[in-house]
Design an enzyme around this catalytic site. Sequence first.
Site, mmCIF file in Angstrom:
data_model
loop_
_atom_site.group_PDB
_atom_site.id
_atom_site.type_symbol
_atom_site.label_atom_id
_atom_site.label_comp_id
_atom_site.label_asym_id
_atom_site.label_seq_id
_atom_site.Cartn_x
_atom_site.Cartn_y
_atom_site.Cartn_z
ATOM 1 N N ARG A 168 -20.712 9.693 12.641
ATOM 2 C CA ARG A 168 -19.936 8.455 12.623
ATOM 3 C C ARG A 168 -20.860 7.237 12.593
ATOM 4 O O ARG A 168 -20.629 6.263 11.855
ATOM 5 C CB ARG A 168 -19.008 8.410 13.832
ATOM 6 C CG ARG A 168 -18.012 9.569 13.856
ATOM 7 C CD ARG A 168 -17.351 9.751 15.207
ATOM 8 N NE ARG A 168 -16.454 8.640 15.520
ATOM 9 C CZ ARG A 168 -15.835 8.515 16.694
ATOM 10 N NH1 ARG A 168 -16.038 9.415 17.665
ATOM 11 N NH2 ARG A 168 -15.012 7.500 16.902
ATOM 12 N N LEU B 82 -17.778 18.495 20.569
ATOM 13 C CA LEU B 82 -17.160 17.708 19.503
ATOM 14 C C LEU B 82 -16.379 16.585 20.171
ATOM 15 O O LEU B 82 -15.811 16.778 21.251
ATOM 16 C CB LEU B 82 -16.197 18.564 18.672
ATOM 17 C CG LEU B 82 -16.792 19.699 17.830
ATOM 18 C CD1 LEU B 82 -15.677 20.441 17.089
ATOM 19 C CD2 LEU B 82 -17.829 19.176 16.845
ATOM 20 N N ASP B 83 -16.353 15.421 19.544
ATOM 21 C CA ASP B 83 -15.552 14.322 20.071
ATOM 22 C C ASP B 83 -14.093 14.763 20.200
ATOM 23 O O ASP B 83 -13.637 15.655 19.486
ATOM 24 C CB ASP B 83 -15.629 13.108 19.152
ATOM 25 C CG ASP B 83 -17.036 12.552 19.046
ATOM 26 O OD1 ASP B 83 -17.823 12.754 19.976
ATOM 27 O OD2 ASP B 83 -17.344 11.919 18.010
ATOM 28 N N ARG B 84 -13.359 14.134 21.092
ATOM 29 C CA ARG B 84 -11.976 14.517 21.371
ATOM 30 C C ARG B 84 -11.152 14.666 20.095
ATOM 31 O O ARG B 84 -10.412 15.635 19.932
ATOM 32 C CB ARG B 84 -11.320 13.491 22.301
ATOM 33 C CG ARG B 84 -9.869 13.814 22.647
ATOM 34 C CD ARG B 84 -9.242 12.700 23.470
ATOM 35 N NE ARG B 84 -9.177 11.451 22.703
ATOM 36 C CZ ARG B 84 -8.775 10.293 23.208
ATOM 37 N NH1 ARG B 84 -8.418 10.210 24.480
ATOM 38 N NH2 ARG B 84 -8.735 9.205 22.448
ATOM 39 N N THR C 169 -12.302 14.919 16.962
ATOM 40 C CA THR C 169 -12.940 15.670 15.886
ATOM 41 C C THR C 169 -12.536 17.127 16.026
ATOM 42 O O THR C 169 -12.622 17.697 17.114
ATOM 43 C CB THR C 169 -14.473 15.546 15.949
ATOM 44 O OG1 THR C 169 -14.841 14.172 15.764
ATOM 45 C CG2 THR C 169 -15.136 16.388 14.880
#
Length: 339
Positions: free
Chosen positions: A251, A143-145, A147
């Site tokens: 996104r 997961l993105d930082r 998110t």
Amino acid sequence: MPGDLHILVAEPDAGTRLDVYLGAQDSCPSRSACARLVEAGAVAVNGEVCLSKKYAVAAGDRISVELPEEEALSGAVIPQPIPLDIRFEDDYLIVLSKQRGLVCHPAHGHADGTLANALVYHCGLDHLGTLQGEDRPGIVHRLDRDTSGLMLAAKDDETQRALQDLIRLRTLDRRYIALVHGYIAHDEGTISTGIARSTRDRVKMAVSDDPFARQAITTFKVLERFEASRTDDGYTLVECHLYTGRTHQIRVHMRHINHPLVGDPLYGKGKGAERADRGLARQFLHSWRVAFTHPVTGETIECRDTLPWDLAAVLEDIEPLSIGRTPAGDKIIPQLLEW
């Protein structure tokens, strides 16, 4: 700096094993590292992920390699007592809820203090899968930082490979909640495009019809709509279902249909949108549900995760603007707000 490698196989190389072929390329790491990239699902042949390092390349094959986002750090990942919000755990895997701001694995700029450091502390380095590399122990998907929400970790290579196969075969059910700008008229939709590294900004991904772009499929259901005000053009709360796992996929896809995520610093409305973003300091994106068949025991695993406080606060702020919930929203939203 992140990057992707694109290669067109020439006739003299036909019949060479995939890992051997990649290892011989100047821009690729060693053969063993290339083998790990293949097993981790980072290599696509003619637009489809290839998990067999023994695949014999053919003349004309278009091979793309998703290189690590940043150069891997040398040395073992050190254990650090970072709290883990574990929702399911057995001898083979972990389902946890990642907090916003936590990077998944060490890299330059984030040498420690990552989810990988926490997993090593919790499980021990010898009890985590290493198919993604020794600097990414246990990591199945990222997961993105900024998110938040549910993600999986594996305690051995066999389980890690099996979970990555579930993602590749699209049988690991991953649902995300996103608040986007604007009014989405249809109650549901499908976005199917190629995604590749942006040619204008190498930090970003972009929808692309380049032959080397990787297929990305996102479906969404509208949960609730909110009317426009003087500072914004309204909002739509959606549940997104990932059928593929490309970098920044939701996104990028929501931006592509002109409904960027609220608060998104990379793909959002940009400077001057603070009021429209309701003061949110990160993208409104939360992994709220995962469901899958356990690759070892065969049991059905389903975990759900309520919205963290900052995202719930945004929904509370715009609640007076609600136009109404859809039937899907009537079912899902109460589960998101249970505390």
